[in-house]
Design a protein around this motif. Structure first.
Motif, PDB file in Angstrom:
ATOM      1  N   GLU A 118    -123.945 -19.103   8.890  1.00  0.00           N
ATOM      2  CA  GLU A 118    -125.010 -18.814   9.852  1.00  0.00           C
ATOM      3  C   GLU A 118    -124.589 -17.809  10.921  1.00  0.00           C
ATOM      4  N   ARG A 119    -123.374 -17.293  10.853  1.00  0.00           N
ATOM      5  CA  ARG A 119    -122.885 -16.323  11.842  1.00  0.00           C
ATOM      6  C   ARG A 119    -123.169 -14.878  11.467  1.00  0.00           C
ATOM      7  N   GLY A 120    -123.797 -14.652  10.346  1.00  0.00           N
ATOM      8  CA  GLY A 120    -124.116 -13.287   9.948  1.00  0.00           C
ATOM      9  C   GLY A 120    -123.851 -13.053   8.475  1.00  0.00           C
ATOM     10  N   ASP A 121    -124.272 -11.885   8.009  1.00  0.00           N
ATOM     11  CA  ASP A 121    -124.171 -11.559   6.587  1.00  0.00           C
ATOM     12  C   ASP A 121    -122.730 -11.540   6.083  1.00  0.00           C
ATOM     13  N   LYS A 122    -121.827 -10.983   6.878  1.00  0.00           N
ATOM     14  CA  LYS A 122    -120.429 -10.900   6.449  1.00  0.00           C
ATOM     15  C   LYS A 122    -119.837 -12.297   6.270  1.00  0.00           C
ATOM     16  N   GLU A 123    -120.055 -13.170   7.256  1.00  0.00           N
ATOM     17  CA  GLU A 123    -119.534 -14.528   7.175  1.00  0.00           C
ATOM     18  C   GLU A 123    -120.198 -15.313   6.048  1.00  0.00           C
ATOM     19  N   GLU A 124    -121.482 -15.061   5.828  1.00  0.00           N
ATOM     20  CA  GLU A 124    -122.185 -15.718   4.726  1.00  0.00           C
ATOM     21  C   GLU A 124    -121.565 -15.314   3.387  1.00  0.00           C
ATOM     22  N   HIS A 125    -121.257 -14.035   3.246  1.00  0.00           N
ATOM     23  CA  HIS A 125    -120.638 -13.537   2.013  1.00  0.00           C
ATOM     24  C   HIS A 125    -119.246 -14.145   1.815  1.00  0.00           C
ATOM     25  N   ILE A 126    -118.468 -14.188   2.882  1.00  0.00           N
ATOM     26  CA  ILE A 126    -117.115 -14.762   2.808  1.00  0.00           C
ATOM     27  C   ILE A 126    -117.189 -16.230   2.400  1.00  0.00           C
ATOM     28  N   MET A 127    -118.100 -16.967   3.013  1.00  0.00           N
ATOM     29  CA  MET A 127    -118.218 -18.391   2.698  1.00  0.00           C
ATOM     30  C   MET A 127    -118.686 -18.594   1.262  1.00  0.00           C
ATOM     31  N   LYS A 128    -119.610 -17.777   0.803  1.00  0.00           N
ATOM     32  CA  LYS A 128    -120.102 -17.889  -0.578  1.00  0.00           C
ATOM     33  C   LYS A 128    -118.970 -17.643  -1.573  1.00  0.00           C
ATOM     34  N   LEU A 129    -118.152 -16.631  -1.309  1.00  0.00           N
ATOM     35  CA  LEU A 129    -117.010 -16.357  -2.190  1.00  0.00           C
ATOM     36  C   LEU A 129    -116.040 -17.540  -2.209  1.00  0.00           C
ATOM     37  N   LYS A 130    -115.785 -18.109  -1.042  1.00  0.00           N
ATOM     38  CA  LYS A 130    -114.868 -19.248  -0.948  1.00  0.00           C
ATOM     39  C   LYS A 130    -115.464 -20.471  -1.652  1.00  0.00           C
ATOM     40  N   GLU A 131    -116.765 -20.691  -1.503  1.00  0.00           N
ATOM     41  CA  GLU A 131    -117.420 -21.798  -2.216  1.00  0.00           C
ATOM     42  C   GLU A 131    -117.259 -21.636  -3.721  1.00  0.00           C
ATOM     43  N   ASP A 132    -117.521 -20.427  -4.206  1.00  0.00           N
ATOM     44  CA  ASP A 132    -117.394 -20.169  -5.644  1.00  0.00           C
ATOM     45  C   ASP A 132    -115.966 -20.413  -6.117  1.00  0.00           C
ATOM     46  N   GLU A 133    -115.000 -19.956  -5.336  1.00  0.00           N
ATOM     47  CA  GLU A 133    -113.588 -20.152  -5.683  1.00  0.00           C
ATOM     48  C   GLU A 133    -113.249 -21.648  -5.740  1.00  0.00           C
ATOM     49  N   CYS A 134    -113.700 -22.385  -4.749  1.00  0.00           N
ATOM     50  CA  CYS A 134    -113.416 -23.824  -4.704  1.00  0.00           C
ATOM     51  C   CYS A 134    -114.087 -24.566  -5.854  1.00  0.00           C
ATOM     52  N   LEU A 135    -115.324 -24.216  -6.143  1.00  0.00           N
ATOM     53  CA  LEU A 135    -116.035 -24.881  -7.240  1.00  0.00           C
ATOM     54  C   LEU A 135    -115.392 -24.556  -8.584  1.00  0.00           C
ATOM     55  N   GLU A 136    -114.882 -23.356  -8.719  1.00  0.00           N
ATOM     56  CA  GLU A 136    -114.174 -22.984  -9.946  1.00  0.00           C
ATOM     57  C   GLU A 136    -112.910 -23.829 -10.118  1.00  0.00           C
ATOM     58  N   ILE A 137    -112.213 -24.067  -9.018  1.00  0.00           N
ATOM     59  CA  ILE A 137    -111.023 -24.925  -9.062  1.00  0.00           C
ATOM     60  C   ILE A 137    -111.413 -26.331  -9.504  1.00  0.00           C
ATOM     61  N   LEU A 138    -112.480 -26.865  -8.925  1.00  0.00           N
ATOM     62  CA  LEU A 138    -112.913 -28.217  -9.278  1.00  0.00           C
ATOM     63  C   LEU A 138    -113.348 -28.311 -10.737  1.00  0.00           C
TER      64      LEU A 138
END
Length: 141
Positions: A118-138
């Protein structure tokens, strides 16, 4: 639990603790109203114990077998997940409730670490990439 590996990876192998509360939509709406001033339900909420966890990933020590007992588990905060919304979203997205649970858990966990879409487009993109990475690990466990 599969998530332990993910949590320890994101926390530089340090132990952590968090509280997980599973509720229905009516309770989630009340929690959201009381804690955030928003009179509506949502899928997941996170409440960190500290004000800003964004630098946490960089400062936590790497635990080794010799110093593991020196550092108590890091208390991150609490994650609240609405089971009602989880079930609806799983059906809408077309994946299992287990997959949706992990998606919401990872999302909440990343908020506890200081990520915020919710802090902006850049932070949203960073969080989305990290979510995808974490879900891939799981998914690989």
């Amino acid at each position: 639990m599969n998530c332990k590996i993910l949590f320890r990876k994101e926390l530089n192998d340090s132990e952590c603790e968090l509280s997980l509360l599973l509720v229905g939509d009516s309770d989630m709406k009340e929690i959201n109203r009381l804690r955030r001033g928003k009179d509506k339900t949502t899928d997941v909420l996170s409440f960190p114990l500290e004000f800003d966890f964004s630098p946490l990933q960089k400062i936590l020590p790497k635990n080794t077998s010799s110093d593991q007992k020196m550092f108590p588990p890091v208390a991150l905060g609490e994650i609240v997940i609405s089971i009602d919304t989880l079930q609806k979203q799983a059906k809408e997205i077309g994946h299992s409730e287990k997959d949706e649970f992990y998606r919401l858990l990872v999302h909440g966990f990343l908020h506890l670490l200081g990520y915020d879409h919710e802090r902006g487009d850049k932070e949203e993109h960073i969080m989305k990439l990290k979510e995808d990475e974490c879900l891939e690990i799981l998914q690989g466990l």
